[in-house]
Scaffold this motif. Sequence first.
Motif, PDB file in Angstrom:
ATOM      1  N   ASP A  88      38.575  30.524  26.621  1.00 38.50           N
ATOM      2  CA  ASP A  88      37.406  30.590  27.369  1.00 38.50           C
ATOM      3  C   ASP A  88      38.068  30.330  28.825  1.00 38.50           C
ATOM      4  N   THR A  89      38.774  29.571  29.034  1.00 34.00           N
ATOM      5  CA  THR A  89      39.427  28.587  30.212  1.00 34.00           C
ATOM      6  C   THR A  89      40.624  30.072  31.058  1.00 34.00           C
ATOM      7  N   GLU A  92      38.690  32.275  33.500  1.00 31.21           N
ATOM      8  CA  GLU A  92      38.538  31.543  34.800  1.00 31.21           C
ATOM      9  C   GLU A  92      40.044  31.924  36.084  1.00 31.21           C
ATOM     10  N   GLU A  95      39.725  35.410  37.050  1.00 33.12           N
ATOM     11  CA  GLU A  95      39.057  35.066  37.869  1.00 33.12           C
ATOM     12  C   GLU A  95      39.653  34.819  39.663  1.00 33.12           C
ATOM     13  N   VAL A  96      40.444  33.085  39.682  1.00 31.87           N
ATOM     14  CA  VAL A  96      40.894  33.142  40.213  1.00 31.87           C
ATOM     15  C   VAL A  96      42.016  34.564  40.597  1.00 31.87           C
ATOM     16  N   GLU A 217      41.420  42.092  33.470  1.00 30.44           N
ATOM     17  CA  GLU A 217      40.886  41.372  33.190  1.00 30.44           C
ATOM     18  C   GLU A 217      39.152  41.722  32.140  1.00 30.44           C
TER      19      GLU A 217
END
Length: 232
Positions: A88-89, A92, A95-96, A217
Amino acid sequence: MALTDEAIAKIRQMIQSGELPPGARLPPEPQLAVQIGLSRSGVREAVKALESARVLDVRRGDGTYVTSLAPRLLLEGVGLAVELLRDDTLLEVMEVRRLLEPAATGLAAVRLTDAHLDELAQILEDMRTAAEDAEKLIQYDTAFHRTVIAATGNETLTSLLDGLSGRTVRARVWRGLIEGNAAHVTLGEHQAIYRALRSRDQVLAQATALMHVNTSESWLRTILAEADGESD
């Protein structure tokens, strides 16, 4: 731990103030302990922690030195951390990447050399040849983006994005693309990035890189969703 943290803070302050510049040798442990007013055990643990962070270089039989403090050393831990992140991370992290990688690609468009373009052209040819081989595609994909970001001449940005674009993330995306018969899509996106870079078009380079990160992504989300479904 409180004493160790205090010792770390005091050694860092000595480095930040210039008292211990890059390449400087630290005083022997007993002298350093007296100098900062803490126990030798606290100093010893602080040195170990700063060595792990690539701030200090402990040379057995020689002494302890401040490293070059280069971004590639200090940010090395980012890549190690990304490889350990839970599924799940990882989203993130993507996204970065979506925030940083397009901007970096746009910057590369106005800074890269003809030698960089020649290198990218060869990598693209290698990628087309290895279109069905996930392992080779991961290798060439990494080399392609590393060459683009390195062309910015910004070592901090290069080190940070290198860490965020870990092998684990690339492997999952590429294997998903191949299994989904969509590898040709992202290969075409690499070609589009190359054309934008070759034309030295900063805005277009940024846009094509953004599209590429979005594709990666999207596939990662699909792969993780399928994995969640299988575990239910």
